[in-house]
Design a protein around this motif. Structure first.
Motif, PDB file in Angstrom:
ATOM      1  N   GLY A  32      46.482  42.829 -45.114  1.00  0.00           N
ATOM      2  CA  GLY A  32      47.153  42.641 -43.840  1.00  0.00           C
ATOM      3  C   GLY A  32      47.177  43.934 -43.045  1.00  0.00           C
ATOM      4  O   GLY A  32      46.254  44.752 -43.140  1.00  0.00           O
ATOM      5  N   ARG A  33      48.258  44.154 -42.314  1.00  0.00           N
ATOM      6  CA  ARG A  33      48.345  45.339 -41.455  1.00  0.00           C
ATOM      7  C   ARG A  33      48.397  46.616 -42.294  1.00  0.00           C
ATOM      8  O   ARG A  33      48.806  46.595 -43.464  1.00  0.00           O
ATOM      9  CB  ARG A  33      49.551  45.243 -40.529  1.00  0.00           C
ATOM     10  CG  ARG A  33      50.894  45.162 -41.214  1.00  0.00           C
ATOM     11  CD  ARG A  33      52.021  44.989 -40.181  1.00  0.00           C
ATOM     12  NE  ARG A  33      51.919  43.734 -39.468  1.00  0.00           N
ATOM     13  CZ  ARG A  33      52.582  42.618 -39.818  1.00  0.00           C
ATOM     14  NH1 ARG A  33      53.377  42.624 -40.878  1.00  0.00           N
ATOM     15  NH2 ARG A  33      52.447  41.516 -39.116  1.00  0.00           N
ATOM     16  N   GLU A  51      56.834  31.789 -45.965  1.00  0.00           N
ATOM     17  CA  GLU A  51      57.565  31.428 -44.751  1.00  0.00           C
ATOM     18  C   GLU A  51      58.797  32.308 -44.566  1.00  0.00           C
ATOM     19  O   GLU A  51      59.054  32.824 -43.478  1.00  0.00           O
ATOM     20  CB  GLU A  51      57.971  29.962 -44.829  1.00  0.00           C
ATOM     21  CG  GLU A  51      58.754  29.466 -43.625  1.00  0.00           C
ATOM     22  CD  GLU A  51      59.171  28.014 -43.761  1.00  0.00           C
ATOM     23  OE1 GLU A  51      59.903  27.537 -42.862  1.00  0.00           O
ATOM     24  OE2 GLU A  51      58.784  27.364 -44.746  1.00  0.00           O
ATOM     25  N   GLU A  54      57.822  35.938 -43.725  1.00  0.00           N
ATOM     26  CA  GLU A  54      57.414  36.082 -42.328  1.00  0.00           C
ATOM     27  C   GLU A  54      58.638  36.091 -41.418  1.00  0.00           C
ATOM     28  O   GLU A  54      58.723  36.893 -40.478  1.00  0.00           O
ATOM     29  CB  GLU A  54      56.474  34.942 -41.937  1.00  0.00           C
ATOM     30  CG  GLU A  54      55.890  35.094 -40.537  1.00  0.00           C
ATOM     31  CD  GLU A  54      54.885  34.010 -40.205  1.00  0.00           C
ATOM     32  OE1 GLU A  54      54.181  34.170 -39.186  1.00  0.00           O
ATOM     33  OE2 GLU A  54      54.801  33.007 -40.937  1.00  0.00           O
ATOM     34  N   ARG A  82      46.269  26.617 -46.568  1.00  0.00           N
ATOM     35  CA  ARG A  82      47.470  26.788 -45.742  1.00  0.00           C
ATOM     36  C   ARG A  82      48.192  28.092 -46.075  1.00  0.00           C
ATOM     37  O   ARG A  82      48.687  28.787 -45.178  1.00  0.00           O
ATOM     38  CB  ARG A  82      48.401  25.587 -45.931  1.00  0.00           C
ATOM     39  CG  ARG A  82      47.859  24.298 -45.321  1.00  0.00           C
ATOM     40  CD  ARG A  82      48.892  23.196 -45.289  1.00  0.00           C
ATOM     41  NE  ARG A  82      49.236  22.696 -46.614  1.00  0.00           N
ATOM     42  CZ  ARG A  82      48.567  21.744 -47.261  1.00  0.00           C
ATOM     43  NH1 ARG A  82      47.507  21.168 -46.691  1.00  0.00           N
ATOM     44  NH2 ARG A  82      48.959  21.325 -48.456  1.00  0.00           N
ATOM     45  N   ARG A  85      46.042  30.973 -44.687  1.00  0.00           N
ATOM     46  CA  ARG A  85      46.067  30.962 -43.218  1.00  0.00           C
ATOM     47  C   ARG A  85      47.354  31.618 -42.722  1.00  0.00           C
ATOM     48  O   ARG A  85      47.329  32.418 -41.771  1.00  0.00           O
ATOM     49  CB  ARG A  85      45.958  29.532 -42.710  1.00  0.00           C
ATOM     50  CG  ARG A  85      45.769  29.422 -41.195  1.00  0.00           C
ATOM     51  CD  ARG A  85      45.591  27.967 -40.761  1.00  0.00           C
ATOM     52  NE  ARG A  85      44.429  27.355 -41.398  1.00  0.00           N
ATOM     53  CZ  ARG A  85      44.487  26.338 -42.253  1.00  0.00           C
ATOM     54  NH1 ARG A  85      45.647  25.815 -42.594  1.00  0.00           N
ATOM     55  NH2 ARG A  85      43.387  25.836 -42.765  1.00  0.00           N
ATOM     56  N   ARG A  86      48.474  31.299 -43.354  1.00  0.00           N
ATOM     57  CA  ARG A  86      49.739  31.902 -42.939  1.00  0.00           C
ATOM     58  C   ARG A  86      49.707  33.410 -43.148  1.00  0.00           C
ATOM     59  O   ARG A  86      50.132  34.179 -42.283  1.00  0.00           O
ATOM     60  CB  ARG A  86      50.909  31.284 -43.698  1.00  0.00           C
ATOM     61  CG  ARG A  86      52.264  31.903 -43.314  1.00  0.00           C
ATOM     62  CD  ARG A  86      53.418  31.271 -44.058  1.00  0.00           C
ATOM     63  NE  ARG A  86      53.712  29.946 -43.597  1.00  0.00           N
ATOM     64  CZ  ARG A  86      54.489  29.659 -42.563  1.00  0.00           C
ATOM     65  NH1 ARG A  86      55.039  30.647 -41.856  1.00  0.00           N
ATOM     66  NH2 ARG A  86      54.734  28.422 -42.211  1.00  0.00           N
ATOM     67  N   LEU A  88      47.079  35.474 -43.338  1.00  0.00           N
ATOM     68  CA  LEU A  88      46.125  36.152 -42.460  1.00  0.00           C
ATOM     69  C   LEU A  88      46.600  36.160 -41.009  1.00  0.00           C
ATOM     70  O   LEU A  88      46.426  37.149 -40.301  1.00  0.00           O
ATOM     71  CB  LEU A  88      44.758  35.487 -42.580  1.00  0.00           C
ATOM     72  CG  LEU A  88      44.069  35.665 -43.939  1.00  0.00           C
ATOM     73  CD1 LEU A  88      42.855  34.752 -44.055  1.00  0.00           C
ATOM     74  CD2 LEU A  88      43.677  37.111 -44.157  1.00  0.00           C
ATOM     75  N   CYS A  89      47.222  35.069 -40.582  1.00  0.00           N
ATOM     76  CA  CYS A  89      47.702  35.009 -39.195  1.00  0.00           C
ATOM     77  C   CYS A  89      48.926  35.889 -38.987  1.00  0.00           C
ATOM     78  O   CYS A  89      49.142  36.421 -37.895  1.00  0.00           O
ATOM     79  CB  CYS A  89      48.022  33.570 -38.814  1.00  0.00           C
ATOM     80  SG  CYS A  89      46.568  32.511 -38.662  1.00  0.00           S
ATOM     81  N   SER A  90      49.736  36.053 -40.033  1.00  0.00           N
ATOM     82  CA  SER A  90      50.959  36.841 -39.905  1.00  0.00           C
ATOM     83  C   SER A  90      50.703  38.343 -39.989  1.00  0.00           C
ATOM     84  O   SER A  90      51.529  39.142 -39.541  1.00  0.00           O
ATOM     85  CB  SER A  90      51.954  36.447 -41.004  1.00  0.00           C
ATOM     86  OG  SER A  90      51.492  36.894 -42.276  1.00  0.00           O
ATOM     87  N   GLY A  91      49.592  38.732 -40.618  1.00  0.00           N
ATOM     88  CA  GLY A  91      49.315  40.148 -40.823  1.00  0.00           C
ATOM     89  C   GLY A  91      50.014  40.733 -42.034  1.00  0.00           C
ATOM     90  O   GLY A  91      49.951  41.950 -42.271  1.00  0.00           O
TER      91      GLY A  91
END
Length: 252
Positions: A32-33, A51, A54, A82, A85-86, A88-91
């Motif tokens: 991630g970041r 969840e 995040e 799923r 995806r969460r 990678l999208c959240s960083g």
């Protein structure tokens, strides 16, 4: 703030990752970041933990049970897609440490479990090349099986399943967190009156009765909450970052 690569290098060294052959990759599993200011720990990298992490604005998640286990389905579909995806999208970064976190002498699951049960560590044994996997200790005073069961329920928050017919008073206890019930034979061979792990399988009640040992299945999740919490607290103190442990209930 702590750089992602610095954290991974420190954790890999601190937990002696290269010395242990495992069933899944230890270390950074999902990138991630780069900068980490807030760390969330949990037992397993399930969707609920992702969840909540995040929502807590975590930069990194550190777990005991991560992804990419040997022998599992290789395709990234369904719930696996799923989850990823969460992430990678959240960083958020995902770090996972399995056996290295079980056996670590300071922050490991076995160390934490022994401390919670107030057992004086007596000895540790390597099993199949895994160092310090099976732990032995003594309670402050001799315990009946019922007293040990009550102590387990008090510290872990759930009643263990007790099988077997060991001595009336328990003087020497063996333990290994998680799904290590098959180590009961080694526990017997090294002179334990009782053996504690997380799970139970069909042969264990028979072995426990016939070998004359008490066996306590105290919960895979319950016996492995301590390590990630200790490790998260250690990292937060050393690098001055925020840490939050998030409990996701699991009866197993």
């Amino acid at each position: 703030m702590l750089h992602r690569d610095q954290l991974e290098a420190y954790l890999n060294d601190y937990l002696s990752v290269e010395s242990i052959s495992d069933y899944a990759p230890n270390g950074l599993q999902v990138e991630g970041r780069e900068e980490i200011g807030r760390l969330v720990t949990g037992v397993s990298a399930c969707a609920s933990l992702l969840e909540k992490a995040e929502a807590a604005k975590a930069d990194a998640i550190l777990v005991h049970h991560g992804y990419f286990w040997k022998g599992e389905e290789n395709r990234i579909v369904g719930y696996k897609a799923r989850r990823l995806r969460r992430l990678l999208c959240s960083g958020m970064n995902l770090f996972a440490y399995h056996l290295p976190l079980d056996v670590h002498l300071e922050v490991g699951n076995n160390a934490a479990l022994g401390d919670m049960l107030e057992l004086t560590n007596e000895s540790r044994y390597s099993i199949k090349g895994i160092p310090d996997l099976l732990w032995f200790g003594v309670p402050g005073q001799e315990l009946s099986a019922n007293q040990l069961s009550q102590r387990l329920e008090s510290v872990l928050g759930q009643a263990p399943l007790h099988v077997g017919s060991g001595p009336g008073l328990i003087r020497r206890i063996a333990w290994c967190s998680g799904g290590a019930e098959r180590l009961i034979e080694q526990a017997c061979a090294y002179g334990a009156d009782a053996f504690i792990s997380g799970e139970i399988s069909e042969p264990i009640p028979h072995i426990a009765r016939e070998a004359g040992i008490h066996y306590f299945a105290a919960g895979h999740h319950a016996t492995e909450r301590g390590g990630v919490q200790r490790l998260g607290e250690h990292i937060a103190a050393k690098f001055d970052i925020d840490h939050q442990y998030i409990e996701i209930a699991n009866p197993a």
